[in-house]
Design a protein around this motif. Structure first.
Motif, mmCIF file in Angstrom:
data_model
loop_
_atom_site.group_PDB
_atom_site.id
_atom_site.type_symbol
_atom_site.label_atom_id
_atom_site.label_comp_id
_atom_site.label_asym_id
_atom_site.label_seq_id
_atom_site.Cartn_x
_atom_site.Cartn_y
_atom_site.Cartn_z
ATOM 1 N N MET A 1 -24.414 -14.333 13.586
ATOM 2 C CA MET A 1 -23.827 -15.098 13.011
ATOM 3 C C MET A 1 -22.928 -14.962 12.246
ATOM 4 S SD MET A 1 -25.471 -18.353 10.142
ATOM 5 C CE MET A 1 -27.353 -18.182 10.786
ATOM 6 N N GLU A 2 -22.045 -16.376 13.154
ATOM 7 C CA GLU A 2 -20.954 -16.005 13.106
ATOM 8 C C GLU A 2 -20.386 -17.253 10.993
ATOM 9 O OE1 GLU A 2 -18.457 -19.557 14.960
ATOM 10 O OE2 GLU A 2 -16.597 -18.248 15.032
ATOM 11 N N CYS A 3 -19.520 -16.781 10.974
ATOM 12 C CA CYS A 3 -19.475 -16.733 9.674
ATOM 13 C C CYS A 3 -18.183 -17.941 9.590
ATOM 14 C CB CYS A 3 -18.782 -15.639 8.650
ATOM 15 S SG CYS A 3 -19.787 -14.164 8.526
ATOM 16 N N ALA A 4 -18.320 -18.967 8.174
ATOM 17 C CA ALA A 4 -17.627 -19.713 8.078
ATOM 18 C C ALA A 4 -16.132 -19.613 7.639
ATOM 19 C CB ALA A 4 -18.478 -21.258 7.388
ATOM 20 N N ILE A 5 -16.987 -18.598 6.620
ATOM 21 C CA ILE A 5 -15.770 -17.696 5.760
ATOM 22 C C ILE A 5 -15.717 -16.454 5.879
ATOM 23 C CG2 ILE A 5 -14.077 -18.281 3.936
ATOM 24 C CD1 ILE A 5 -13.642 -20.012 4.819
ATOM 25 N N GLU A 6 -14.423 -15.875 5.769
ATOM 26 C CA GLU A 6 -14.682 -14.454 5.674
ATOM 27 C C GLU A 6 -13.610 -13.654 5.099
ATOM 28 O OE1 GLU A 6 -15.825 -10.250 7.622
ATOM 29 O OE2 GLU A 6 -15.888 -11.497 8.872
ATOM 30 N N LEU A 7 -14.048 -13.433 3.366
ATOM 31 C CA LEU A 7 -13.140 -12.703 2.906
ATOM 32 C C LEU A 7 -13.014 -10.972 2.707
ATOM 33 C CD1 LEU A 7 -13.491 -15.514 1.901
ATOM 34 C CD2 LEU A 7 -12.235 -14.452 -0.412
ATOM 35 N N ASP B 1 -8.923 -8.588 -7.504
ATOM 36 C CA ASP B 1 -8.507 -7.460 -6.561
ATOM 37 C C ASP B 1 -9.838 -6.682 -5.481
ATOM 38 O OD1 ASP B 1 -7.634 -4.910 -7.172
ATOM 39 O OD2 ASP B 1 -9.313 -4.006 -8.205
ATOM 40 N N GLY B 2 -9.815 -6.947 -4.775
ATOM 41 C CA GLY B 2 -10.673 -6.350 -3.771
ATOM 42 C C GLY B 2 -11.902 -7.340 -3.457
ATOM 43 N N VAL B 3 -11.418 -8.669 -2.934
ATOM 44 C CA VAL B 3 -13.196 -9.237 -3.109
ATOM 45 C C VAL B 3 -13.611 -9.509 -1.588
ATOM 46 C CG1 VAL B 3 -14.095 -11.838 -3.660
ATOM 47 C CG2 VAL B 3 -12.299 -10.861 -5.508
ATOM 48 N N ASP B 4 -14.203 -9.199 -1.524
ATOM 49 C CA ASP B 4 -14.844 -9.195 -0.137
ATOM 50 C C ASP B 4 -16.178 -10.336 -0.472
ATOM 51 O OD1 ASP B 4 -13.624 -7.507 1.152
ATOM 52 O OD2 ASP B 4 -14.747 -5.971 0.681
ATOM 53 N N LEU B 5 -15.742 -11.043 0.674
ATOM 54 C CA LEU B 5 -17.473 -12.302 0.600
ATOM 55 C C LEU B 5 -17.498 -12.826 1.867
ATOM 56 C CD1 LEU B 5 -19.061 -13.786 -1.043
ATOM 57 C CD2 LEU B 5 -16.941 -15.557 -1.369
ATOM 58 N N ARG B 6 -18.907 -12.804 2.758
ATOM 59 C CA ARG B 6 -19.054 -14.059 3.715
ATOM 60 C C ARG B 6 -19.816 -14.928 3.258
ATOM 61 N NH1 ARG B 6 -19.118 -10.657 8.104
ATOM 62 N NH2 ARG B 6 -20.345 -11.198 8.718
ATOM 63 N N MET B 7 -19.870 -15.692 4.025
ATOM 64 C CA MET B 7 -20.153 -17.643 3.909
ATOM 65 C C MET B 7 -20.475 -17.532 5.379
ATOM 66 S SD MET B 7 -18.908 -20.926 1.320
ATOM 67 C CE MET B 7 -19.916 -22.164 1.620
ATOM 68 N N ALA B 8 -21.865 -18.410 4.990
ATOM 69 C CA ALA B 8 -21.915 -18.888 6.685
ATOM 70 C C ALA B 8 -21.757 -20.087 6.869
ATOM 71 C CB ALA B 8 -23.983 -18.624 6.729
ATOM 72 N N PRO B 9 -21.971 -20.272 8.016
ATOM 73 C CA PRO B 9 -22.270 -21.749 8.242
ATOM 74 C C PRO B 9 -23.898 -22.903 7.482
ATOM 75 C CG PRO B 9 -21.427 -20.168 10.269
ATOM 76 C CD PRO B 9 -21.798 -19.963 9.239
ATOM 77 N N GLY B 10 -23.306 -23.983 7.079
ATOM 78 C CA GLY B 10 -23.811 -24.861 5.821
ATOM 79 C C GLY B 10 -24.737 -23.866 4.666
ATOM 80 N N THR C 1 -2.877 -9.586 -1.342
ATOM 81 C CA THR C 1 -3.450 -8.239 -0.115
ATOM 82 C C THR C 1 -4.973 -8.733 0.489
ATOM 83 O OG1 THR C 1 -5.174 -7.257 -2.172
ATOM 84 C CG2 THR C 1 -2.799 -6.810 -2.027
ATOM 85 N N GLY C 2 -5.277 -7.842 1.093
ATOM 86 C CA GLY C 2 -6.485 -8.761 2.173
ATOM 87 C C GLY C 2 -6.571 -10.022 2.960
ATOM 88 N N SER C 3 -7.256 -9.755 3.727
ATOM 89 C CA SER C 3 -6.910 -11.491 5.069
ATOM 90 C C SER C 3 -8.447 -12.571 4.197
ATOM 91 C CB SER C 3 -7.539 -10.714 5.894
ATOM 92 O OG SER C 3 -8.738 -9.917 6.552
ATOM 93 N N ILE C 4 -8.753 -13.566 4.964
ATOM 94 C CA ILE C 4 -8.912 -15.113 5.121
ATOM 95 C C ILE C 4 -9.715 -15.117 6.259
ATOM 96 C CG2 ILE C 4 -9.863 -16.821 4.060
ATOM 97 C CD1 ILE C 4 -8.395 -16.256 1.368
ATOM 98 N N VAL C 5 -10.739 -14.926 7.135
ATOM 99 C CA VAL C 5 -11.077 -15.863 8.216
ATOM 100 C C VAL C 5 -11.680 -17.341 8.162
ATOM 101 C CG1 VAL C 5 -11.433 -15.496 10.568
ATOM 102 C CG2 VAL C 5 -10.715 -13.554 9.435
ATOM 103 N N ARG C 6 -11.750 -18.379 8.822
ATOM 104 C CA ARG C 6 -12.120 -19.293 8.523
ATOM 105 C C ARG C 6 -11.967 -20.124 9.937
ATOM 106 N NH1 ARG C 6 -6.954 -19.839 5.898
ATOM 107 N NH2 ARG C 6 -7.223 -19.432 3.424
ATOM 108 N N ASN C 7 -14.079 -20.376 9.916
ATOM 109 C CA ASN C 7 -14.584 -20.344 10.937
ATOM 110 C C ASN C 7 -14.750 -21.903 10.796
ATOM 111 O OD1 ASN C 7 -13.965 -18.413 12.838
ATOM 112 N ND2 ASN C 7 -15.648 -17.045 11.391
ATOM 113 N N THR C 8 -13.475 -22.586 10.618
ATOM 114 C CA THR C 8 -14.571 -24.382 9.670
ATOM 115 C C THR C 8 -12.681 -25.090 9.573
ATOM 116 O OG1 THR C 8 -13.735 -24.241 7.670
ATOM 117 C CG2 THR C 8 -15.897 -23.326 7.593
ATOM 118 N N ALA C 9 -13.572 -26.774 9.611
ATOM 119 C CA ALA C 9 -12.547 -27.093 10.011
ATOM 120 C C ALA C 9 -11.933 -27.389 8.920
ATOM 121 C CB ALA C 9 -12.993 -29.021 10.045
#
Length: 253
Positions: free
Chosen positions: A1-7, A25-34, A62-70
């Protein structure tokens, strides 16, 4: 499933040299749509900093954030309504800024005020409302923030930074229930920051615990079913014990 947010590997440091403070420091987090996700931790652990990074109000060191939302909508502890504007004008403000036509704005405001159970208060100003009512208006405004924009068809994301913390216990309880109802109806992804374990387990499908500064993901729990029903006193006790351990470790350093 595509993530709404991926850190991925998120770090945030304020200042330089000996005066530098590492908040995350080094936070990894994925959040699903809805998904309804609660971010839990002691005061000063970097919860609000992480929310600001996701909202694009600040940039990670450091690190990256991907947003697949409005564009994320943000709701803070204070309602932050414009005191000189009516409820109608406060809620429609994001749509006015995006030049949504007047008729469309009026229709959307009516829909949102009905959703937060404030129909009929359009012409009132913030000082005429209770604290709980002002937060309802702030929630309606947050939900309106992506309406009518070119991003409106994309999955929505609501970022909430302890929005009920300043309210009395009864009002807070009522608004927690209302938020669950609205989330189920709108299917908006919600990232809710809190330091209250009971609030986190009541609201969230998933609870993520951050360590004390610098904030790192310590553990996570799935606390509610996919339809948002059910919770567990056993899980609440387990999260409380983990939070106390994090606080104790911080105090010992």
């Amino acid at each position: 499933m595509e993530c709404a947010i991926e850190l991925s590997g998120i770090g945030k440091t304020f200042g330089r040299g000996k005066a530098a403070i590492t908040a995350l420091d080094g936070v990894d987090l994925r959040m699903a749509p809805g998904e309804f996700l609660c971010l839990l931790g002691a005061s000063g652990c970097g919860k609000s900093t992480l929310l600001n990074l996701i909202a694009n109000l600040d940039q990670p060191s450091t690190g990256s954030i991907v947003r697949n939302t409005a564009r994320p909508a943000v709701m803070f502890q204070e309602a932050a309504l414009m005191p000189w504007l009516t409820v109608q004008r406060n809620v429609e403000l994001p749509m006015r800024l995006h030049r949504v036509p007047k008729a469309e704005r009026a229709e959307k405001v009516a829909e949102l005020l009905d959703l937060v159970r404030l129909s009929g208060v359009n012409d009132k100003r913030p000082h005429e409302l209770s604290g709980g009512m002002r937060q309802r208006v702030a929630l309606a405004r947050a939900l309106a923030s992506a309406a009518g924009t070119e991003e409106a068809d994309e999955p929505s994301l609501l970022l909430m930074d302890e929005p009920f913390a300043a309210l009395d216990a009864i009002t807070r309880d009522v608004l927690q229930g209302e938020l669950i109802r609205i989330w189920r109806k709108t299917k908006t992804a919600v990232l809710f920051v809190t330091h209250d374990v009971r609030e986190a387990t009541r609201l969230g499908q998933r609870v993520v615990l951050l360590s004390s500064r610098p904030g790192r993901v310590v553990r996570e729990w799935h606390t509610r079913d996919i339809d948002g029903t059910g919770d567990s006193a056993e899980v609440t006790d387990e999260i409380t014990a983990a939070l106390r351990e994090v606080i104790s470790q911080h105090a010992a350093t």
